[in-house]
Design an enzyme around this catalytic site. Structure first.
Site, PDB file in Angstrom:
ATOM      1  N   THR B 146       0.707  -1.087  -0.289  1.00  0.00           N
ATOM      2  CA  THR B 146      -0.300   0.069   0.177  1.00  0.00           C
ATOM      3  C   THR B 146       1.240   1.102  -0.024  1.00  0.00           C
ATOM      4  OG1 THR B 146       0.090   0.148   2.528  1.00  0.00           O
ATOM      5  CG2 THR B 146      -1.666  -1.343   1.242  1.00  0.00           C
ATOM      6  N   LYS B 168       3.578  -6.576   4.082  1.00  0.00           N
ATOM      7  CA  LYS B 168       2.927  -5.744   3.310  1.00  0.00           C
ATOM      8  C   LYS B 168       2.771  -4.937   4.809  1.00  0.00           C
ATOM      9  CE  LYS B 168      -0.489  -3.269   4.345  1.00  0.00           C
ATOM     10  NZ  LYS B 168      -1.277  -2.355   4.377  1.00  0.00           N
ATOM     11  N   THR B 179      -0.212  -4.994  13.211  1.00  0.00           N
ATOM     12  CA  THR B 179      -0.851  -4.406  11.283  1.00  0.00           C
ATOM     13  C   THR B 179      -0.260  -4.305  10.411  1.00  0.00           C
ATOM     14  OG1 THR B 179      -1.505  -2.662  13.081  1.00  0.00           O
ATOM     15  CG2 THR B 179      -2.595  -1.777  10.995  1.00  0.00           C
ATOM     16  N   ASN B 378      -0.068  11.060   6.173  1.00  0.00           N
ATOM     17  CA  ASN B 378      -1.483  10.192   6.996  1.00  0.00           C
ATOM     18  C   ASN B 378      -2.715  11.328   6.860  1.00  0.00           C
ATOM     19  OD1 ASN B 378      -1.025   7.796   7.733  1.00  0.00           O
ATOM     20  ND2 ASN B 378       1.023   8.896   8.863  1.00  0.00           N
ATOM     21  N   SER B 383      -7.165  11.419   0.725  1.00  0.00           N
ATOM     22  CA  SER B 383      -8.042  12.031  -0.700  1.00  0.00           C
ATOM     23  C   SER B 383      -6.757  11.880  -1.719  1.00  0.00           C
ATOM     24  CB  SER B 383      -7.575  13.916   0.022  1.00  0.00           C
ATOM     25  OG  SER B 383      -7.436  13.679   0.638  1.00  0.00           O
TER      26      SER B 383
END
Lengths: 383, 383
Positions: B146, B168, B179, B378, B383
């Site tokens: 990502t 990842k 995470t 972040n 957006s």
């Protein structure tokens, strides 16, 4: 006005030379009233600064006739020498003012792990005592600033009596208290037990729910001194509400001046099974760095709110959670709600409502966004 | 090599069009071995993504013959439709591969609260199945990225058997797991209970102690698949150590690629009364934003370490704490120690040792500094 708004108090704020830049750095608050009643609430950090350890003892003595506060150094993690320095500060103030040292509280704020320049501080106490005035509250509030960009004061006046106060705090704001120094004064004629009850009730829902960066200080102190000079004994509920109002106002001022912040975020948790649940969830949301970055970017990223809720032990079902940002319910029943494009985030205040759908209790935690300016300010603070 | 280093596995990584920028976004890992044993560890976040809820069920079934992983969308907080989409993904893979859907685990990563484009994902599963190869591990590792700047793989080869894997993760790294998505494969001939024991032991001291930003994801998944193709059953201790090594290596790669980080910080807590105490103190230090900013500024601000220790319930006395930063004991007995000017912080790795002087247990937590780049990345992610 601040700490001198209530009758029976004098204060001063001077530059003693503790700060190398020559800014005011020493404040003195003296209670001249017929009563010297007081209450105090201190940091719950187990690493406590020397002035906190000292002032806790002073409070146990039952009377506080003066408070010496310095910025420019926290006197925390300074060992036995640091404690001796705090003691010497109280002794000096006692000598100059003609009071007992055990009635002199001391508060310090600034960098941890550095001894105070006592050759400047002790003469400064004399200078401050000479400058004491019934109009000195403003100067005292200015002298306790560290990274604060503005000084913070607040006053509530009721029928014949007053509660006023000053606060400093801009970084390291987190509960158990909000990491700051606060001195409140009142001329109401009240005893220690009433002051203590009112102060604890007030801090529990104000300073304790200001959580700018999740970091808890070693020096937090909130003192409430009562002179009795107004010769009025207010009804408890009315007095407690006045104290709460002053604490709430000062807490809001702390948040609005938090280091590097561009947004003030009100996290309101509703329909929780208990107040403890509401506070736990509120804190978890308020401390989520990813969410705080998103708010900085004016991004109504409700997924990060749910992520934060999910790390708590509060009662909730994931598929019944609802989240509103600035009035738009962007998350309904744990999934996508109203169009996130409807959320207007242009203004400084951002209001997040987290509905746990698990009861009827509520709590509000205030925090700030996380910004590059916060990083910058706290990368460079000690150097 | 990654997930195809061990015999009996094929993998593929393709661009299905889930990511708007056309980058690879869909990976498939298939177990062709005589065994289809597996173990899994999932996020402890109570808000779990649809693929986590599904894959937990798959693991209960006892066999995993394939894993479908997509980046470009987390399929978290997406309600019943999100779960149906995960189910449809497993059904599609099962149909194409000729396996049962209940043997197909699904992992998703990306933005929370957005439904996946199933019109792209389902044809992508077919394309990926056609691209399956015994050399496809690298491509699979690339397809699950990502905000990762590099793909992460690791392999340990022993006498006749292998453990390999891919991971990842770059943001939202915090314990209970770190995470991330991780798929490990081995050709050792082992049963589910041995795999489960080895995987839990490994993640407990590796991924669970990587804490980049204190934020826990809704999608964390670590899967370990065993094909038995090597026809070797290693001794448990040796196997567990190989799994631990691969997890440790991947965990280190996650930290080194954490969003916006400029420093990797090893927080080692020593002389704790219990391992739990050591972990609690390590996490508290690792999550202290003020300290993380100071490290970013190459400022050995040990006061912030003590502040963080003071917020825990671990056994310690404040005046017996010692802190070393990069080998210099800047804090001794809770106060000023060696000259902080001696601390060299020019390099990427920073080593903090917190000595609680309360026992003999130890734990190490890895984290990163807090930077303006982290804030930027972040603030803009969705957006």
């Amino acid at each position: 006005m601040s700490v001198t708004a209530a009758k029976g108090f004098q204060a001063a704020g001077i530059a003693a030379g503790i700060k190398e830049n020559g800014n005011p750095d020493l404040a003195l608050v003296v209670n001249n009233g017929p009563r010297r009643a007081a209450a105090g609430v201190f940091t719950s950090n187990r690493v406590k600064a020397a002035p906190v350890l000292w002032s806790e003892q002073v409070l146990k003595g039952g009377q506080v006739s003066a408070v010496v506060l310095n910025s420019g150094g926290a006197n925390a993690c300074t060992g036995p020498k640091g404690f001796q320095d705090t003691h010497a500060t109280a002794e000096k103030a006692a000598e100059v003012l003609g009071r007992g040292a055990i009635e002199v509280a001391v508060c310090s704020t600034g960098l941890i792990g550095v001894l105070l320049p006592m050759d400047k501080l002790l003469p400064g106490v004399e200078t401050a005592a000479e400058a004491l005035s019934e109009h000195g509250g403003e100067k005292a509030a200015i002298a306790i600033k560290t990274t604060d960009t503005v000084h913070k004061t607040s006053v509530v006046t009721k029928d014949g009596w007053t509660v006023g106060g000053m606060a400093k705090g801009a970084g390291m704001l987190a509960p158990g208290l909000a990491t700051m120094l606060v001195v409140l004064t009142t001329d109401a004629a009240l005893d220690n037990d009433v002051l203590d009850k009112a102060l604890r009730a007030a801090t529990r829902t104000t300073f304790d729910r200001v959580d700018s960066d999740g970091c808890m200080s070693t020096n937090d102190t909130v003192l409430l001194l009562a002179s009795g000079s107004a010769e009025v004994t207010p009804e408890y509920g009315e007095f407690a509400e006045a104290v709460r109002q002053v604490c709430d106002d000062l807490g809001q001022q702390l948040i609005r001046d938090a280091e590097g912040a561009s947004k003030d975020i009100k996290v309101e948790v509703v329909n929780a099974a208990s107040e403890d649940d509401a506070v736990e969830v509120g804190r978890s949301i308020a401390r989520n760095n990813l969410l705080k970055c998103a708010i900085h970017g004016e991004d109504p990223n409700w997924g990060r709110v749910l992520s934060a809720i999910g790390t708590t032990k509060a009662a909730f079902e994931a598929d019944r959670l609802n989240v509103a940002i600035n009035g738009v319910w962007v998350c309904k029943n744990g999934g996508v709600g109203e169009d996130r494009e409807k959320v207007d985030m242009r203004y400084r205040e951002v209001h997040i409502v987290a509905d746990l759908a698990a009861g009827s209790e509520t709590a509000t935690i205030w925090t700030n966004d996380l910004t590059a300016d916060y990083v910058h300010e706290n990368s460079a603070y000690s150097s």
